[in-house]
Design a protein around this motif. Structure first.
Motif, PDB file in Angstrom:
ATOM      1  N   VAL A  30      24.053 -17.982  25.117  1.00  0.00           N
ATOM      2  CA  VAL A  30      24.958 -19.083  25.445  1.00  0.00           C
ATOM      3  C   VAL A  30      25.157 -19.959  24.203  1.00  0.00           C
ATOM      4  N   LYS A  31      26.318 -20.553  24.099  1.00  0.00           N
ATOM      5  CA  LYS A  31      26.679 -21.358  22.933  1.00  0.00           C
ATOM      6  C   LYS A  31      25.886 -22.665  22.955  1.00  0.00           C
ATOM      7  N   THR A  32      25.027 -22.839  21.947  1.00  0.00           N
ATOM      8  CA  THR A  32      24.058 -23.935  21.967  1.00  0.00           C
ATOM      9  C   THR A  32      24.167 -24.802  20.718  1.00  0.00           C
ATOM     10  N   LEU A  33      24.200 -26.104  20.922  1.00  0.00           N
ATOM     11  CA  LEU A  33      24.218 -27.083  19.837  1.00  0.00           C
ATOM     12  C   LEU A  33      22.906 -27.855  19.831  1.00  0.00           C
ATOM     13  N   LEU A  34      22.325 -28.013  18.640  1.00  0.00           N
ATOM     14  CA  LEU A  34      21.121 -28.828  18.474  1.00  0.00           C
ATOM     15  C   LEU A  34      21.450 -29.992  17.549  1.00  0.00           C
ATOM     16  N   VAL A  35      21.287 -31.206  18.071  1.00  0.00           N
ATOM     17  CA  VAL A  35      21.621 -32.428  17.344  1.00  0.00           C
ATOM     18  C   VAL A  35      20.334 -33.100  16.869  1.00  0.00           C
ATOM     19  N   GLU A  36      20.265 -33.436  15.578  1.00  0.00           N
ATOM     20  CA  GLU A  36      19.060 -34.057  15.019  1.00  0.00           C
ATOM     21  C   GLU A  36      19.444 -35.179  14.053  1.00  0.00           C
ATOM     22  N   LYS A  37      18.751 -36.313  14.156  1.00  0.00           N
ATOM     23  CA  LYS A  37      19.118 -37.491  13.351  1.00  0.00           C
ATOM     24  C   LYS A  37      18.701 -37.378  11.890  1.00  0.00           C
ATOM     25  N   TYR A  38      17.663 -36.566  11.599  1.00  0.00           N
ATOM     26  CA  TYR A  38      17.250 -36.389  10.210  1.00  0.00           C
ATOM     27  C   TYR A  38      17.906 -35.142   9.611  1.00  0.00           C
ATOM     28  N   GLY A  39      17.636 -34.894   8.346  1.00  0.00           N
ATOM     29  CA  GLY A  39      18.213 -33.734   7.685  1.00  0.00           C
ATOM     30  C   GLY A  39      17.352 -32.491   7.793  1.00  0.00           C
ATOM     31  N   PHE A  40      16.392 -32.526   8.688  1.00  0.00           N
ATOM     32  CA  PHE A  40      15.474 -31.405   8.891  1.00  0.00           C
ATOM     33  C   PHE A  40      14.949 -31.464  10.319  1.00  0.00           C
ATOM     34  N   LEU A  41      14.347 -30.349  10.744  1.00  0.00           N
ATOM     35  CA  LEU A  41      13.810 -30.245  12.096  1.00  0.00           C
ATOM     36  C   LEU A  41      12.295 -30.477  12.093  1.00  0.00           C
ATOM     37  N   GLY A  42      11.744 -30.688  13.276  1.00  0.00           N
ATOM     38  CA  GLY A  42      10.291 -30.763  13.390  1.00  0.00           C
ATOM     39  C   GLY A  42       9.746 -31.956  14.133  1.00  0.00           C
ATOM     40  N   GLY A  43      10.548 -33.002  14.295  1.00  0.00           N
ATOM     41  CA  GLY A  43      10.072 -34.148  15.055  1.00  0.00           C
ATOM     42  C   GLY A  43       8.902 -34.847  14.399  1.00  0.00           C
ATOM     43  N   MET A  44       7.974 -35.323  15.231  1.00  0.00           N
ATOM     44  CA  MET A  44       6.854 -36.110  14.727  1.00  0.00           C
ATOM     45  C   MET A  44       6.021 -35.356  13.684  1.00  0.00           C
ATOM     46  N   ALA A  45       5.906 -34.031  13.819  1.00  0.00           N
ATOM     47  CA  ALA A  45       5.072 -33.270  12.881  1.00  0.00           C
ATOM     48  C   ALA A  45       5.624 -33.314  11.467  1.00  0.00           C
ATOM     49  N   THR A  46       6.940 -33.299  11.324  1.00  0.00           N
ATOM     50  CA  THR A  46       7.538 -33.266   9.991  1.00  0.00           C
ATOM     51  C   THR A  46       8.071 -34.625   9.547  1.00  0.00           C
ATOM     52  N   ASN A  47       8.618 -35.423  10.462  1.00  0.00           N
ATOM     53  CA  ASN A  47       9.148 -36.710  10.005  1.00  0.00           C
ATOM     54  C   ASN A  47       8.103 -37.823  10.023  1.00  0.00           C
ATOM     55  N   ALA A  48       7.008 -37.627  10.760  1.00  0.00           N
ATOM     56  CA  ALA A  48       5.955 -38.642  10.800  1.00  0.00           C
ATOM     57  C   ALA A  48       4.599 -38.090  10.363  1.00  0.00           C
ATOM     58  N   LEU A  49       4.579 -36.822   9.917  1.00  0.00           N
ATOM     59  CA  LEU A  49       3.348 -36.169   9.421  1.00  0.00           C
ATOM     60  C   LEU A  49       2.243 -36.071  10.476  1.00  0.00           C
ATOM     61  N   VAL A  50       2.620 -36.090  11.748  1.00  0.00           N
ATOM     62  CA  VAL A  50       1.622 -36.023  12.809  1.00  0.00           C
ATOM     63  C   VAL A  50       1.024 -34.620  12.858  1.00  0.00           C
ATOM     64  N   GLY A  51      -0.242 -34.533  12.602  1.00  0.00           N
ATOM     65  CA  GLY A  51      -0.916 -33.239  12.594  1.00  0.00           C
ATOM     66  C   GLY A  51      -2.413 -33.439  12.536  1.00  0.00           C
ATOM     67  N   PRO A  52      -3.163 -32.382  12.695  1.00  0.00           N
ATOM     68  CA  PRO A  52      -2.729 -31.005  12.913  1.00  0.00           C
ATOM     69  C   PRO A  52      -2.165 -30.814  14.317  1.00  0.00           C
ATOM     70  N   LEU A  53      -1.497 -29.684  14.535  1.00  0.00           N
ATOM     71  CA  LEU A  53      -1.001 -29.366  15.866  1.00  0.00           C
ATOM     72  C   LEU A  53      -2.212 -29.021  16.733  1.00  0.00           C
ATOM     73  N   GLN A  54      -2.241 -29.592  17.937  1.00  0.00           N
ATOM     74  CA  GLN A  54      -3.371 -29.322  18.826  1.00  0.00           C
ATOM     75  C   GLN A  54      -2.993 -29.592  20.274  1.00  0.00           C
ATOM     76  N   THR A  55      -3.440 -28.731  21.178  1.00  0.00           N
ATOM     77  CA  THR A  55      -4.154 -27.521  20.879  1.00  0.00           C
ATOM     78  C   THR A  55      -3.474 -26.370  21.609  1.00  0.00           C
ATOM     79  N   PHE A  56      -3.505 -25.204  20.989  1.00  0.00           N
ATOM     80  CA  PHE A  56      -2.922 -24.010  21.591  1.00  0.00           C
ATOM     81  C   PHE A  56      -3.896 -23.334  22.557  1.00  0.00           C
ATOM     82  N   HIS A  57      -5.106 -23.885  22.671  1.00  0.00           N
ATOM     83  CA  HIS A  57      -6.159 -23.227  23.446  1.00  0.00           C
ATOM     84  C   HIS A  57      -6.739 -24.111  24.556  1.00  0.00           C
ATOM     85  N   ALA A  58      -7.290 -23.429  25.558  1.00  0.00           N
ATOM     86  CA  ALA A  58      -8.130 -24.053  26.585  1.00  0.00           C
ATOM     87  C   ALA A  58      -9.445 -23.285  26.552  1.00  0.00           C
TER      88      ALA A  58
END
Length: 454
Positions: A30-58
């Motif tokens: 389906v025809k999909t548009l993604l709108v982002e206010k910065y010049g890159f993707l990633g949200g808090m992880a990339t624009n606010a350096l929030v990391g590490p990513l956690q957690t992929f496990h239980a």
């Protein structure tokens, strides 16, 4: 883009939930548009350096797979992450440190390969509604004002901006006073001697929160130096509302990500308050850096590399959906027939009015369901949400807000939106069984007994 363009699905916000939503939707043709206010993707992880990513496990089981795991494997191939490693602090089973510049690239590549139309440097300024149906988003960028029309929309802005503009009911903060979790400006330091940190830990284990067998963990994670923070505070040399040093080693040798600033009693959805929070946080960064350099072993030669492009936001608007996920649902591992994603992160509340971490620990390995109804609402029938603005209480959001969970919910929202478009139905009218079947085909787990090795 033209002054007005028609899409099948429009996703607002290019954070982890928006990225997976857009990719999942586009992959279904389906025809999909993604709108982002910065010049890159990633949200808090990339624009606010929030990391590490956690957690992929239980516990020992990996519950977060799908597009999120695809991202990590692609990132691993170019040296942007060691993958999932044990958490030295023991707060969660695993953490996933990432190189944010390489993460931006992988997100971009996956989006383009999937056929997503990216519209960066673009903000949502308004909505076009007809009764209970959202017809278009009003957008603005360097080209001026324009509209994106679609059959289905997904709010992945984190702050629930589309939700608010469309008049959908929402909540903010904790029940007793509306205060949200504090915001934090994270930053990277280089030339950190991690071996000196380890040596201090060996000699002073009582000054840290540590996992069992922490010395065997390959990457340093610190929640501690409590005595050094207390001493500096008592001497009037450290004024930030933090009771500990909190940092994580990054994939590049000698680099760490520091999470120590804390701006309380500021609303991330209030423009003036957000502006003030940025100013306060950057002042705090300089104070924290000076404190580390002068007081903490291993930081004598440390250098500030960069701060987040923006302050990190833990909590703002939460949509009032058809079901509101509760703290009790999280800690008891509640199951739902309309499950679309699994979660396992503890309830981790950074005090909205102090320096404490208030954690509600769950029985190790507890897995809870996130129901489809938590991304639907009763006011605008073709608007879904994913990520930090999903329907949850203050307590439940403190678990469900994290990146791996947001990725899973986003993938479900994108898949549901595409199914609705292809069947010419409203999102609430699609078959839950069909949605779940599609998610399983995409490699997502929807129950504990489906997990490999269970």
């Amino acid at each position: 883009m033209a002054l007005e363009e028609q899409f099948d699905v429009v996703v607002a916000g290019g954070g982890p939930s928006g990225i997976t939503a857009a990719i999942a939707s586009a992959r279904m043709g389906v025809k999909t548009l993604l709108v982002e206010k910065y010049g890159f993707l990633g949200g808090m992880a990339t624009n606010a350096l929030v990391g590490p990513l956690q957690t992929f496990h239980a516990g020992e089981k990996q519950i977060a797979k799908g597009i999120g795991e695809e991202v990590i494997q692609r990132l691993k191939e170019i040296g942007g992450t060691p993958g999932h490693v044990k958490d030295m602090i023991g707060f969660v089973p695993t953490i996933t440190p990432v190189d944010v510049e390489k993460l931006k690239y992988i997100y971009q590549e996956l989006a383009e390969e999937s056929g997503v139309k990216l519209q960066l440097h673009t903000v949502v300024t308004g909505v076009e509604l007809e009764e209970k149906t959202l017809k278009a988003l009003h957008l603005f960028n360097k080209s001026g004002h324009f509209k994106a029309r679609a059959k289905t929309f997904i709010d992945c802005t984190g702050d629930g901006d589309v939700v608010a503009m469309a008049g959908v009911p929402f909540e903010k903060g904790r029940a007793k006073d509306g205060l949200a979790q504090p915001m934090s400006m994270m930053f990277r330091l280089g030339r950190v001697n991690t071996e000196m940190i380890r040596e201090y830990m060996r000699k002073n284990p009582e000054d840290f929160v540590l996992a069992e067998n922490w010395e065997t963990v390959p990457m340093v994670a610190v929640s501690g130096f409590f005595s050094l923070v207390k001493k500096a505070k008592e001497a009037g040399k450290f004024t930030v509302d933090r009771d500990r040093v909190l940092l994580f080693e990054l994939p590049t040798e000698g680099e760490v990500s520091v999470n120590m600033t804390r701006v309380i009693r500021h609303d991330a959805t209030d423009g003036q308050a957000l502006s003030k929070a940025e100013v306060i946080a950057r002042k705090q960064v300089m104070e924290v850096v000076e404190f580390l350099q002068n007081n903490v072993p291993g930081f004598e030669e440390a250098l500030l590399i960069n701060c987040g492009t923006q302050i990190g936001v833990r909590e703002s608007r939460r949509v009032i959906g058809e079901y509101v996920l509760t703290g009790e649902d999280v800690v008891t591992g509640k199951k739902f027939d309309d499950v679309i994603a699994l979660g396992s992160y503890p309830i981790d509340i950074h005090s909205p009015d102090g320096d404490e971490l208030n954690v509600v620990h769950m029985k190790p390995g507890t897995i809870y369901d996130i129901p489809y109804r938590s991304i639907l609402n009763k006011s605008v029938q073709n608007l879904l949400v994913a990520g930090r603005c999903l329907s949850a209480t203050h307590e439940a959001l403190a678990s469900a807000r994290v990146t791996p969970t947001a990725m899973l919910v986003g993938q479900a929202a994108g898949t549901a939106s595409a199914l609705a478009v292809k069947e010419d139905k409203l999102p609430r009218q699609i078959s839950i069984k069909q949605l779940q079947h599609s998610l399983r085909k995409q490699g997502c787990y929807l129950s504990e007994n489906e997990i490999e090795g269970s």
